[in-house]
Design a protein around this motif. Sequence first.
Motif, PDB file in Angstrom:
ATOM      1  N   GLY A   1      10.694   4.750  36.723  1.00  0.00           N
ATOM      2  CA  GLY A   1      11.732   5.592  36.162  1.00  0.00           C
ATOM      3  C   GLY A   1      11.365   7.058  36.117  1.00  0.00           C
ATOM      4  N   THR A   2      10.073   7.365  36.273  1.00  0.00           N
ATOM      5  CA  THR A   2       9.645   8.759  36.334  1.00  0.00           C
ATOM      6  C   THR A   2      10.002   9.333  37.708  1.00  0.00           C
ATOM      7  N   ASP A   3      10.419  10.596  37.728  1.00  0.00           N
ATOM      8  CA  ASP A   3      10.748  11.275  38.984  1.00  0.00           C
ATOM      9  C   ASP A   3       9.868  12.514  39.076  1.00  0.00           C
ATOM     10  N   THR A   4       8.821  12.446  39.906  1.00  0.00           N
ATOM     11  CA  THR A   4       7.883  13.565  39.963  1.00  0.00           C
ATOM     12  C   THR A   4       8.463  14.777  40.678  1.00  0.00           C
ATOM     13  N   ASP A   5       9.529  14.580  41.487  1.00  0.00           N
ATOM     14  CA  ASP A   5      10.211  15.750  42.042  1.00  0.00           C
ATOM     15  C   ASP A   5      10.865  16.561  40.930  1.00  0.00           C
ATOM     16  N   ARG A   6      11.399  15.884  39.931  1.00  0.00           N
ATOM     17  CA  ARG A   6      11.983  16.583  38.784  1.00  0.00           C
ATOM     18  C   ARG A   6      10.902  17.090  37.824  1.00  0.00           C
ATOM     19  N   LEU A   7       9.761  16.412  37.816  1.00  0.00           N
ATOM     20  CA  LEU A   7       8.666  16.827  36.945  1.00  0.00           C
ATOM     21  C   LEU A   7       8.016  18.122  37.412  1.00  0.00           C
ATOM     22  N   LEU A   8       7.988  18.357  38.726  1.00  0.00           N
ATOM     23  CA  LEU A   8       7.264  19.514  39.251  1.00  0.00           C
ATOM     24  C   LEU A   8       7.744  20.846  38.679  1.00  0.00           C
TER      25      LEU A   8
ATOM     26  N   VAL B   1       1.555  17.743  44.000  1.00  0.00           N
ATOM     27  CA  VAL B   1       2.519  17.444  45.068  1.00  0.00           C
ATOM     28  C   VAL B   1       3.217  16.131  44.729  1.00  0.00           C
ATOM     29  N   PRO B   2       4.534  16.121  44.635  1.00  0.00           N
ATOM     30  CA  PRO B   2       5.249  14.854  44.396  1.00  0.00           C
ATOM     31  C   PRO B   2       4.981  13.842  45.504  1.00  0.00           C
ATOM     32  N   GLY B   3       4.899  12.581  45.123  1.00  0.00           N
ATOM     33  CA  GLY B   3       4.566  11.542  46.080  1.00  0.00           C
ATOM     34  C   GLY B   3       5.601  11.336  47.162  1.00  0.00           C
ATOM     35  N   SER B   4       6.849  11.721  46.910  1.00  0.00           N
ATOM     36  CA  SER B   4       7.899  11.500  47.911  1.00  0.00           C
ATOM     37  C   SER B   4       7.605  12.233  49.210  1.00  0.00           C
ATOM     38  N   ALA B   5       6.814  13.327  49.156  1.00  0.00           N
ATOM     39  CA  ALA B   5       6.502  14.089  50.362  1.00  0.00           C
ATOM     40  C   ALA B   5       5.675  13.283  51.353  1.00  0.00           C
ATOM     41  N   PHE B   6       4.993  12.246  50.896  1.00  0.00           N
ATOM     42  CA  PHE B   6       4.071  11.485  51.728  1.00  0.00           C
ATOM     43  C   PHE B   6       4.624  10.119  52.127  1.00  0.00           C
ATOM     44  N   GLN B   7       5.909   9.891  51.908  1.00  0.00           N
ATOM     45  CA  GLN B   7       6.471   8.564  52.137  1.00  0.00           C
ATOM     46  C   GLN B   7       7.615   8.629  53.148  1.00  0.00           C
TER      47      GLN B   7
ATOM     48  N   ASP C   1       8.765   6.119  46.439  1.00  0.00           N
ATOM     49  CA  ASP C   1       8.435   5.814  45.056  1.00  0.00           C
ATOM     50  C   ASP C   1       8.281   7.147  44.339  1.00  0.00           C
ATOM     51  N   ARG C   2       9.311   7.564  43.623  1.00  0.00           N
ATOM     52  CA  ARG C   2       9.321   8.897  43.020  1.00  0.00           C
ATOM     53  C   ARG C   2       8.449   8.995  41.777  1.00  0.00           C
ATOM     54  N   SER C   3       7.819   7.893  41.393  1.00  0.00           N
ATOM     55  CA  SER C   3       6.935   7.949  40.230  1.00  0.00           C
ATOM     56  C   SER C   3       5.519   8.394  40.603  1.00  0.00           C
ATOM     57  N   ALA C   4       5.255   8.611  41.905  1.00  0.00           N
ATOM     58  CA  ALA C   4       3.900   8.919  42.356  1.00  0.00           C
ATOM     59  C   ALA C   4       3.704  10.424  42.537  1.00  0.00           C
ATOM     60  N   LEU C   5       2.446  10.846  42.461  1.00  0.00           N
ATOM     61  CA  LEU C   5       2.073  12.229  42.722  1.00  0.00           C
ATOM     62  C   LEU C   5       0.641  12.275  43.226  1.00  0.00           C
ATOM     63  N   ARG C   6       0.308  13.359  43.950  1.00  0.00           N
ATOM     64  CA  ARG C   6      -1.048  13.565  44.445  1.00  0.00           C
ATOM     65  C   ARG C   6      -1.706  14.714  43.703  1.00  0.00           C
TER      66      ARG C   6
END
Length: 382
Positions: free
Chosen positions: A326-333, A344-350, A355-360
């Motif tokens: 449920g977390t959205d790291t694109d919105r968190l940034l 970096v939001p995880g969506s950039a690597f997928q 999975d928008r809950s991931a980040l690097r």
Amino acid sequence: MDGVTSSPVRDLLALTARPGVISFAGGMPAPELFDVDGLRAAFGRALADEFAPRTLQYSPTEGNPRLREQLAQRLSGRGLPTTVDDLLVTTGSQQGLQLLSSALLDPGATVLVEEPVYLSALQCFRLAQARIVPVPGDPEGIDPAALDEIAARERPSLLYLVPTFSNPSGRTTGPARRRALAEVIARHGFWLVEDDPYHELRYRGEREEPMSARPELAGRAIYLGSFSKVIAPGMRLGWLRAPSELLRRVAILKQANDLHTSTIDQAAAAEYLATADLDAQVRKLCATYRVRRDAMLAELPAITPPGTTWTDPDGGMFVWVTLPAGTDTDRLLPEALRHDVAFVPGSAFQVGEPDRSALRLSFATHAPDTIAEGLRRLGKAL
């Protein structure tokens, strides 16, 4: 250019350059660890009166013969037997990826990747108009059974892997898994492109031989390396190891691309390898980065919500964090940037549905106290 997006890491550099921002976004080596004196001396020797006419002249597309000989020795010492004629010097390993994309991929060709995957590789494959298909995996890398099934269905041209301290996940593929993957690749007959820029940055455990050294992959493996992480990224020096016929074609492409990589930088790198102790420099980097990795891992439990998981890498530069569903790291940034911290939001690597809950997070750039402060800011943003 349709469908090819800018690198989020490159875009973040402008935002994170402002004073006070602690950035975990870029995979940036620690600048205070650059061997500036050693490199200054190496450039001075490369430009000495007796060498300057050659150093300042055009050079062979394949690269400085002395540097290639030194590289061949280092790779052979890793368990990957290599000669001068197996190597092409590139302007960073990124150019190697671009050249291979041009040499191996027609529009519509299928490229298999692990997921998450290095985002600048995605840029190269998208510019080549390839179909990019992710292969499922686990904490040890891609699943050989899944690779076998997808390869039979998709008939890929190549598989792109960072099997040692992967960017962005930090995970490493073990020996048994490497053998199983090599058997699948050999059975289906496509190329392996092994990107190995972090090989020497190991902080625990036994060093793995490059996957390209597997006997099953003879004639099917392409190996990319770089000095960016162990000497300096500003030199833009990488290399490509490939079978002779493919290497000849890639050299022709490089002629059309840039004629040759900077002669001065190659000559200075050869001088540096001949006179400095690169192995001692690598040991210094590993000792420093090990402490920084441990500092990041120690702080994460206090600043993340229950249910968060993260990788514990044996080397490299990155930790992959997965926040609760449920977390959205694109919105968190944007919120994190308001707190003067970046990731970096995880969506950039997928490739597929992200999975928008991931980040690097990259731990290499900052000292432990700065890492702790940056993570406290990220905790406030969360």
